[in-house]
Write a protein that holds these residues in place. Sequence first.
Motif, short mmCIF file in Angstrom:
data_model
loop_
_atom_site.label_atom_id
_atom_site.label_comp_id
_atom_site.label_asym_id
_atom_site.label_seq_id
_atom_site.Cartn_x
_atom_site.Cartn_y
_atom_site.Cartn_z
N THR A 1 0.82 -1.22 0.00
CA THR A 1 0.00 0.00 0.00
C THR A 1 0.86 1.27 0.00
OG1 THR A 1 -0.17 -0.44 2.37
CG2 THR A 1 -2.11 -0.90 1.03
N ASP A 2 2.09 1.16 0.45
CA ASP A 2 2.96 2.34 0.38
C ASP A 2 3.10 2.79 -1.08
OD1 ASP A 2 3.27 1.96 3.04
OD2 ASP A 2 5.33 1.18 2.94
N ASP A 3 3.21 1.81 -1.98
CA ASP A 3 3.33 2.14 -3.40
C ASP A 3 2.01 2.67 -3.94
OD1 ASP A 3 6.11 1.00 -4.03
OD2 ASP A 3 5.11 -0.64 -3.01
N MET A 4 0.90 2.17 -3.40
CA MET A 4 -0.42 2.65 -3.83
C MET A 4 -0.54 4.14 -3.56
SD MET A 4 -3.11 1.18 -5.18
CE MET A 4 -4.73 1.74 -5.66
N THR A 5 0.01 4.56 -2.44
CA THR A 5 -0.07 5.98 -2.09
C THR A 5 0.69 6.81 -3.11
OG1 THR A 5 -0.01 5.18 0.17
CG2 THR A 5 0.16 7.54 -0.12
N THR A 6 1.83 6.32 -3.61
CA THR A 6 2.59 7.13 -4.57
C THR A 6 2.12 6.91 -6.01
OG1 THR A 6 4.28 5.40 -4.54
CG2 THR A 6 4.72 7.36 -3.24
N LEU A 7 1.75 5.68 -6.36
CA LEU A 7 1.41 5.41 -7.77
C LEU A 7 -0.07 5.65 -8.08
CD1 LEU A 7 3.50 2.13 -8.25
CD2 LEU A 7 3.86 4.28 -9.47
N GLY A 8 -0.92 5.61 -7.08
CA GLY A 8 -2.35 5.88 -7.27
C GLY A 8 -2.98 4.92 -8.27
N GLY A 9 -3.78 5.49 -9.19
CA GLY A 9 -4.58 4.68 -10.12
C GLY A 9 -3.75 3.72 -10.95
N ALA A 10 -2.50 4.06 -11.21
CA ALA A 10 -1.66 3.16 -12.02
C ALA A 10 -1.55 1.79 -11.37
CB ALA A 10 -0.27 3.76 -12.19
N LEU A 11 -1.57 1.75 -10.04
CA LEU A 11 -1.42 0.49 -9.30
C LEU A 11 -2.78 -0.09 -8.88
CD1 LEU A 11 0.61 -1.58 -8.14
CD2 LEU A 11 0.84 -0.14 -6.12
N ARG A 12 -3.87 0.52 -9.34
CA ARG A 12 -5.17 -0.09 -9.01
C ARG A 12 -5.26 -1.44 -9.71
NH1 ARG A 12 -11.53 1.27 -10.29
NH2 ARG A 12 -12.28 0.07 -8.51
N VAL A 13 -5.48 -2.47 -8.93
CA VAL A 13 -5.49 -3.82 -9.47
C VAL A 13 -6.38 -4.68 -8.58
CG1 VAL A 13 -3.38 -4.43 -8.17
CG2 VAL A 13 -3.96 -5.73 -10.22
N ASN A 14 -6.97 -5.69 -9.18
CA ASN A 14 -7.79 -6.64 -8.43
C ASN A 14 -7.15 -8.01 -8.39
OD1 ASN A 14 -9.85 -4.72 -8.12
ND2 ASN A 14 -10.68 -5.24 -10.13
N PRO A 15 -6.97 -8.59 -7.20
CA PRO A 15 -7.14 -7.95 -5.89
C PRO A 15 -6.08 -6.87 -5.67
CG PRO A 15 -6.54 -10.30 -5.70
CD PRO A 15 -6.52 -9.95 -7.13
N PRO A 16 -6.31 -5.98 -4.70
CA PRO A 16 -5.36 -4.88 -4.47
C PRO A 16 -4.06 -5.37 -3.85
CG PRO A 16 -7.16 -4.82 -2.86
CD PRO A 16 -7.48 -5.94 -3.79
N VAL A 17 -3.00 -4.58 -4.04
CA VAL A 17 -1.79 -4.85 -3.24
C VAL A 17 -2.13 -4.51 -1.79
CG1 VAL A 17 -0.11 -4.50 -5.11
CG2 VAL A 17 -0.80 -2.56 -3.70
N ARG A 18 -1.51 -5.25 -0.89
CA ARG A 18 -1.90 -5.19 0.52
C ARG A 18 -0.92 -4.38 1.35
NH1 ARG A 18 -7.13 -7.13 0.34
NH2 ARG A 18 -7.18 -8.80 -1.19
#
Length: 473
Positions: free
Chosen positions: A274-291
């Motif tokens: 989720t640390d990467d989700m905070t920086t990459l945003g929608g680019a890293l939106r994936v199902n299932p999400p990174v945890r």
Amino acid sequence: MSNNNINLIIRGGKVVSPSSTIEADVAISDEKIVAVVSPGVLPKAEREIDAAGHYVLPGAIDSHVHFREPGYAYKEDWGTGTAAAACGGTTSVFEMPNTNPPTGTLEALKLKQDCAAAQAYVDYGIYGLLDEDNIDVLEDLIGAGVSGFKCFMGNTFGDLPAPSDGAMLEGFEILARHGYRCTVHAENPSIMARRQERMVQAGRTDPLAHLAARPEVCAVEAVGRAVAFAEWTGARLHIAHKSSKDALYILKDAKARGVDVTVETCPHYLLMSTDDMTTLGGALRVNPPVREPGHAEALWEALHEGTIDMIATDHAPHQPDEKSSKNIWECDCGFPGVETQMPIMLTQVNAGRMTLNQYVKWSAHAPAHAWGCYPNKGVIQAGSDADIVVVSLDKGYIIDRENLHSKSKMTVWHGFETTATVAWTLVRGRTVVENSVLIGESGWGKKIEQKMPEPAPQNIEKSMDAIVKAPRF
Ligand code: DOR
Ligand code: ZN
């Protein structure tokens, strides 16, 4: 040894299998490996690859790619998707049915088979869809050549509705009779839909809202349900993109009981959080999400102890405008991965997170077994298809989205520094990538021949087929 029929020798490399790394020369005649022998024994052949200082691996077999055609060819087509695979050292792919039309009818399958046959650079299998309305067509799809089935238990790109439990169980009964494997996207749809709706109403549009809508319990429930149906029916099961530690105990127990369930995870779950989700945003939106941090370590452990069997990519290309909204709900899920998997994972080999032998086991050997194509594929030995990758483990590069062969440049790995490079890729004896440059021919790839183990259906007398056909009074 006479070299009459040998067209190509890979000379001077180290040949890797799950159990050994040996200095050997590999002789190829047409599409097949004909000998793996001590260095220097073979006379010169008309073509040779100098693999000195390199490792020679079986090409990766990716159980999980989306090539988008028919229907969304602007995101990817079979030519670009399989070119990306070849450049990434992947010589076989299994392609998912959430195209348009979805691959749940004979007509849709034919459309996809034509796209694949005309354009593929690497060998391929095509998944059929298992959904609410096509249970009566599953056997026809088997007859027409699908490699296995995909059941979307939870929603994702394409918004194919999850089948009811009744239809899923009946579908599994049919697949069990034929020994086919069903891959499941194991997330509980009603939990996710309810949470997403409430968060949208509350005005949450931030990247982590996506994670909040799909907590681990969604996977725990769906994995448990899929395992229950597989065990009851005897259908073979494959768990797609394991992202979290939570359902691992279910899979470990199921395997210990002898349920034929295989499990994949992907580089993003092993290496991102989720640390990467905070920086990459929608680019890293994936199902299932990174945890959250911590899950990746558990996934690595599960690979090492065998609960997770293999590495796949969930290659899911989209265009930049489909991934760039500030509103996370407006970003398509997924990103390309088939071209970056091998260099990224070999970088993990260099970092000591696994051995090269384990990498070969998880990228080639295990999927070849799961999909019934071993020993034609997944191993470098006489008699096998010459699906071979020659890699350098001491020459890296920085991943640049512009260099990807996929139509989607939306990689979350842009800027990642590898310590390994794919130099040559051979598909059934043809050089498709030479010195890291695509030189292959679109249309060379062909359907993967499979022979699954004997079917082992369970509870046949209680199956839908039995109860409607044979009243007991
Ligand atoms: O994020 C995802 N995207 N997960 C999937 O399971 C499907 C994929 C897609 O098709 O875009
Ligand atoms: Zn997928």
